[in-house]
Motif scaffolding. Structure first.
Motif, PDB file in Angstrom:
ATOM      1  N   ALA A  35       0.889  -1.289  -0.140  1.00  0.00           N
ATOM      2  CA  ALA A  35      -0.019  -0.100   0.111  1.00  0.00           C
ATOM      3  C   ALA A  35       0.354   1.386  -0.103  1.00  0.00           C
ATOM      4  N   PRO A  36       0.622   2.325  -0.892  1.00  0.00           N
ATOM      5  CA  PRO A  36       0.982   3.654  -0.348  1.00  0.00           C
ATOM      6  C   PRO A  36       0.448   3.603   1.292  1.00  0.00           C
ATOM      7  N   SER A  37       1.959   4.802   1.364  1.00  0.00           N
ATOM      8  CA  SER A  37       2.280   5.944   2.865  1.00  0.00           C
ATOM      9  C   SER A  37       2.502   6.631   2.645  1.00  0.00           C
ATOM     10  N   GLY A  38       2.439   7.856   3.758  1.00  0.00           N
ATOM     11  CA  GLY A  38       2.709   9.081   3.866  1.00  0.00           C
ATOM     12  C   GLY A  38       4.481   8.993   3.630  1.00  0.00           C
ATOM     13  N   HIS A  39       5.522   9.455   2.969  1.00  0.00           N
ATOM     14  CA  HIS A  39       7.050   9.412   2.614  1.00  0.00           C
ATOM     15  C   HIS A  39       7.104   8.410   2.461  1.00  0.00           C
ATOM     16  N   ASN A  40       6.647   7.051   2.193  1.00  0.00           N
ATOM     17  CA  ASN A  40       6.667   5.374   2.651  1.00  0.00           C
ATOM     18  C   ASN A  40       7.204   5.249   3.321  1.00  0.00           C
ATOM     19  N   THR A  41       6.627   5.610   4.503  1.00  0.00           N
ATOM     20  CA  THR A  41       7.050   5.761   5.786  1.00  0.00           C
ATOM     21  C   THR A  41       6.943   3.772   6.218  1.00  0.00           C
ATOM     22  N   ARG A 146       0.552  -2.801 -10.420  1.00  0.00           N
ATOM     23  CA  ARG A 146       1.007  -1.635 -11.022  1.00  0.00           C
ATOM     24  C   ARG A 146       1.041  -0.423 -10.182  1.00  0.00           C
ATOM     25  N   ARG A 147       0.260  -0.031  -8.975  1.00  0.00           N
ATOM     26  CA  ARG A 147      -0.431   0.844  -9.227  1.00  0.00           C
ATOM     27  C   ARG A 147       0.982   1.407  -8.211  1.00  0.00           C
ATOM     28  N   ARG A 148       1.618   2.941  -8.407  1.00  0.00           N
ATOM     29  CA  ARG A 148       2.521   3.856  -7.940  1.00  0.00           C
ATOM     30  C   ARG A 148       2.069   4.819  -7.981  1.00  0.00           C
ATOM     31  N   THR A 149       3.100   5.331  -7.197  1.00  0.00           N
ATOM     32  CA  THR A 149       2.959   7.094  -6.714  1.00  0.00           C
ATOM     33  C   THR A 149       3.060   7.428  -8.031  1.00  0.00           C
ATOM     34  N   HIS A 150       2.795   8.592  -9.411  1.00  0.00           N
ATOM     35  CA  HIS A 150       3.326   9.295 -10.455  1.00  0.00           C
ATOM     36  C   HIS A 150       4.006  10.310 -10.448  1.00  0.00           C
ATOM     37  N   ARG A 151       5.328  11.071 -10.405  1.00  0.00           N
ATOM     38  CA  ARG A 151       4.967  12.133  -9.755  1.00  0.00           C
ATOM     39  C   ARG A 151       5.108  13.177 -10.988  1.00  0.00           C
ATOM     40  N   GLU A 152       5.631  12.326 -12.405  1.00  0.00           N
ATOM     41  CA  GLU A 152       6.254  12.926 -13.553  1.00  0.00           C
ATOM     42  C   GLU A 152       4.543  13.242 -14.314  1.00  0.00           C
ATOM     43  N   LEU A 303      -0.849  16.382  -3.812  1.00  0.00           N
ATOM     44  CA  LEU A 303      -0.643  17.463  -3.281  1.00  0.00           C
ATOM     45  C   LEU A 303      -1.279  18.104  -2.533  1.00  0.00           C
ATOM     46  N   ASN A 304      -0.883  17.536  -1.399  1.00  0.00           N
ATOM     47  CA  ASN A 304      -1.540  17.653   0.109  1.00  0.00           C
ATOM     48  C   ASN A 304      -0.559  19.028   0.999  1.00  0.00           C
ATOM     49  N   GLN A 305      -0.032  19.454   0.696  1.00  0.00           N
ATOM     50  CA  GLN A 305       0.479  20.848   1.350  1.00  0.00           C
ATOM     51  C   GLN A 305      -0.395  21.950   1.732  1.00  0.00           C
ATOM     52  N   ARG A 341       9.035   1.753  -8.925  1.00  0.00           N
ATOM     53  CA  ARG A 341       8.413   0.941  -7.744  1.00  0.00           C
ATOM     54  C   ARG A 341       9.208   1.275  -6.497  1.00  0.00           C
ATOM     55  N   SER A 342       8.729   2.023  -5.456  1.00  0.00           N
ATOM     56  CA  SER A 342      10.080   2.082  -4.358  1.00  0.00           C
ATOM     57  C   SER A 342      10.150   0.824  -3.767  1.00  0.00           C
ATOM     58  N   GLY A 343      10.768   0.583  -2.291  1.00  0.00           N
ATOM     59  CA  GLY A 343      11.217  -0.138  -1.209  1.00  0.00           C
ATOM     60  C   GLY A 343      10.039  -0.496  -0.369  1.00  0.00           C
ATOM     61  N   ARG A 344       9.516  -1.508   0.236  1.00  0.00           N
ATOM     62  CA  ARG A 344       9.331  -2.299   1.486  1.00  0.00           C
ATOM     63  C   ARG A 344       9.918  -2.959   1.934  1.00  0.00           C
ATOM     64  N   ARG A 345       9.795  -2.230   3.186  1.00  0.00           N
ATOM     65  CA  ARG A 345      10.624  -3.576   4.872  1.00  0.00           C
ATOM     66  C   ARG A 345       9.762  -4.949   4.807  1.00  0.00           C
TER      67      ARG A 345
HETATM   68  C1  LIG Z   1      -1.293   9.877   3.633  1.00  0.00           C
HETATM   69  C2  LIG Z   1      -0.031   9.483   2.097  1.00  0.00           C
HETATM   70  C3  LIG Z   1       0.210  10.698   1.761  1.00  0.00           C
HETATM   71  C4  LIG Z   1       0.805  11.015   0.801  1.00  0.00           C
HETATM   72  N1  LIG Z   1       1.310  12.878   1.098  1.00  0.00           N
HETATM   73  C5  LIG Z   1       2.571  12.530  -0.473  1.00  0.00           C
HETATM   74  C6  LIG Z   1       2.762  13.587  -0.509  1.00  0.00           C
HETATM   75  O1  LIG Z   1       2.823  14.743   0.309  1.00  0.00           O
HETATM   76  N2  LIG Z   1       3.497  13.875  -1.489  1.00  0.00           N
HETATM   77  C7  LIG Z   1       4.576  13.303  -2.136  1.00  0.00           C
HETATM   78  O2  LIG Z   1       4.948  13.037  -3.526  1.00  0.00           O
HETATM   79  N3  LIG Z   1       3.602  11.518  -1.764  1.00  0.00           N
HETATM   80  C8  LIG Z   1       2.851  11.311  -1.059  1.00  0.00           C
HETATM   81  N4  LIG Z   1       2.709   9.952  -0.775  1.00  0.00           N
HETATM   82  C9  LIG Z   1       3.105   8.943  -1.401  1.00  0.00           C
HETATM   83  C10 LIG Z   1       4.212   8.774  -0.824  1.00  0.00           C
HETATM   84  O3  LIG Z   1       5.216   8.933  -0.721  1.00  0.00           O
HETATM   85  C11 LIG Z   1       3.832   6.727  -1.599  1.00  0.00           C
HETATM   86  O4  LIG Z   1       2.680   6.165  -1.484  1.00  0.00           O
HETATM   87  C12 LIG Z   1       5.309   6.258  -1.290  1.00  0.00           C
HETATM   88  O5  LIG Z   1       6.189   6.989  -1.099  1.00  0.00           O
HETATM   89  C13 LIG Z   1       5.400   4.773  -1.512  1.00  0.00           C
HETATM   90  O6  LIG Z   1       5.093   5.172  -2.725  1.00  0.00           O
HETATM   91  P1  LIG Z   1       4.249   4.282  -4.111  1.00  0.00           P
HETATM   92  O7  LIG Z   1       3.060   4.857  -3.826  1.00  0.00           O
HETATM   93  O8  LIG Z   1       5.395   4.573  -5.317  1.00  0.00           O
HETATM   94  O9  LIG Z   1       3.655   2.700  -3.812  1.00  0.00           O
HETATM   95  C14 LIG Z   1       1.322   9.879   0.608  1.00  0.00           C
HETATM   96  C15 LIG Z   1       0.898   8.806   0.518  1.00  0.00           C
HETATM   97  C16 LIG Z   1      -0.387   8.570   1.715  1.00  0.00           C
HETATM   98  C17 LIG Z   1      -0.676   7.389   1.836  1.00  0.00           C
END
Ligand SMILES: Cc1cc2nc3c(=O)[nH]c(=O)nc-3n(C[C@H](O)[C@H](O)[C@H](O)COP(=O)(O)O)c2cc1C
Length: 352
Positions: A35-41, A146-152, A303-305, A341-345
């Motif tokens: 799953a996605p997570s804030g800053h991949n924490t 296939r899902r990734r965060t797409h920043r481009e 774009l959560n800022q 793809r970003s990493g996962r622990r």
């Molecule tokens: C609650 C939440 C907040 C996030 N906020 C940001 C953000 O502010 N900026 C950003 O570039 N990505 C944000 N992300 C995306 C994460 O950085 C991303 O899910 C993570 O790096 C893992 O990469 P992936 O989504 O490609 O698997 C957010 C994801 C979640 C779930």
């Protein structure tokens, strides 16, 4: 635009059907952690016992400067919960989810503090009755890989209204609301808020330090690698050194501003409340939207800022209606490239 046809797959061939329930649950957790997570924490932890998975916040995975209230941390756990639910449905088992299961406090507020600190569970998920996965389940499941965060930038193509309606339905089915901003004035106000919020945040040394820690120093199993922002190795390294110094860092934001202005779709995910339960709901809704978008060949970026800076969050609220709490802002469009793809622990299991 071409929709990828959903791939109805046979019940997962490697699902250990004959194994103990705990082993089966561990197998399914392998999908939750994608799953996605804030800053991949990856701020989640699990416990597997009593034929159930117990989902907790990991108190060691916080972002004190970027997410001081822990709102996005809970949303990230909600996203992992949605992934887990879909994986369980894919193998033909109904997920039974109980929210805040180990409530034994008289005082609900104290209980929620324990949940936020990872002392009490966010949810318990057990295996319910056998079921036949629907086409929608299979479509969502196949999107997990296939899902990734797409920043481009996105392709200069209009996203069909029917797709957007489906994304709104996905959010609604989890008890949240996806507000797609179609009005030019609303879009422009939101972008201005995003830029102002970003400037505010980058003026804070703790924010810059935390960004550097989770971006430039991303490891193979956590953080946001520079490559997912289109940075070279050198840009990533220098971002680490310079982001900690005011005004000197390579400002990825400037590069991103044009990309953001050209976003085909801007959308705000909102809930009617603003508490732990609402954030857990919002996280599941967010993940449902992202997986469905992926299945349509759409990419999404965050774009959560303006939602993070509380005084500006109020302005986002007034764009969406005063009874709505904005939780996440998304930029979406037809993805031209597959982001790395970003990493996962490894799956974090609690020792208790
Ligand atoms: C609650 C939440 C907040 C996030 N906020 C940001 C953000 O502010 N900026 C950003 O570039 N990505 C944000 N992300 C995306 C994460 O950085 C991303 O899910 C993570 O790096 C893992 O990469 P992936 O989504 O490609 O698997 C957010 C994801 C979640 C779930």
């Amino acid at each position: 635009m071409t929709h990828r046809s959903p791939t109805p797959s046979p019940p997962h061939p490697s699902f250990p059907r004959q194994a103990a329930v705990e082993e089966q649950l561990m197998f399914l957790l392998g999908y939750a952690v994608m799953a996605p997570s804030g800053h991949n924490t990856q701020p989640w932890q699990f416990s597997v016992h009593d034929a159930s998975v117990w989902l907790y916040v990991d108190p060691a995975r916080t972002l004190p400067a970027l997410d001081p209230g822990g709102r996005e941390r809970i949303m990230s756990c909600g996203a992992a919960l949605f992934h887990f639910r879909i994986a369980m449905r894919h193998v033909g088992i109904t997920p039974e989810v109980e929210w805040f299961p180990d409530r034994d406090e008289e005082d609900a507020a104290v209980h929620m503090q324990d949940v936020e600190k990872g002392r009490k569970a966010l949810a318990r998920i057990s295996m319910g009755s056998p079921m036949e996965p629907t086409l929608a389940d299979e479509t969502l499941f196949s999107a997990i890989q296939r899902r990734r965060t797409h920043r481009e930038a996105f392709e200069d193509a209009t996203v069909p209204t029917s797709d957007l309606n489906q994304l709104e339905d996905a959010a609604a089915s989890e008890g949240a609301n996806l507000e797609v901003l179609s009005d030019a004035d609303q879009r422009s106000r939101l972008l201005d808020l995003a830029i102002r919020a970003n400037e505010d945040m980058l003026a804070d040394a703790d924010v810059r330090r935390e960004l550097a820690e989770w971006t430039a120093s991303a490891s193979d199993d956590a953080g946001v690698p520079g490559s997912t922002r289109g940075w070279s190795r050198w840009q990533t390294l220098s971002a680490g050194w310079l982001q900690a110094l005011p005004g000197l860092g390579p400002d990825p934001w400037h590069r991103e501003t044009a990309t953001i202005r050209n976003a085909p779709v801007l959308a705000v995910l909102t809930t009617t409340d603003d508490n732990v339960a609402a954030w857990l709901r919002a996280g599941q809704a967010l993940d449902h939207v992202l997986l469905r978008a992926t299945s349509y060949g759409l990419g999404a970026s965050f774009l959560n800022q303006p939602v993070k800076v509380s005084r500006l969050r109020q302005d986002v609220r007034s764009l969406c209606g005063d009874d709505a709490w904005p939780q996440i802002v998304l930029r979406m469009g037809v993805a031209t490239t597959q982001a790395p793809r970003s990493g996962r622990r490894p799956i974090p299991i609690r020792k208790d």
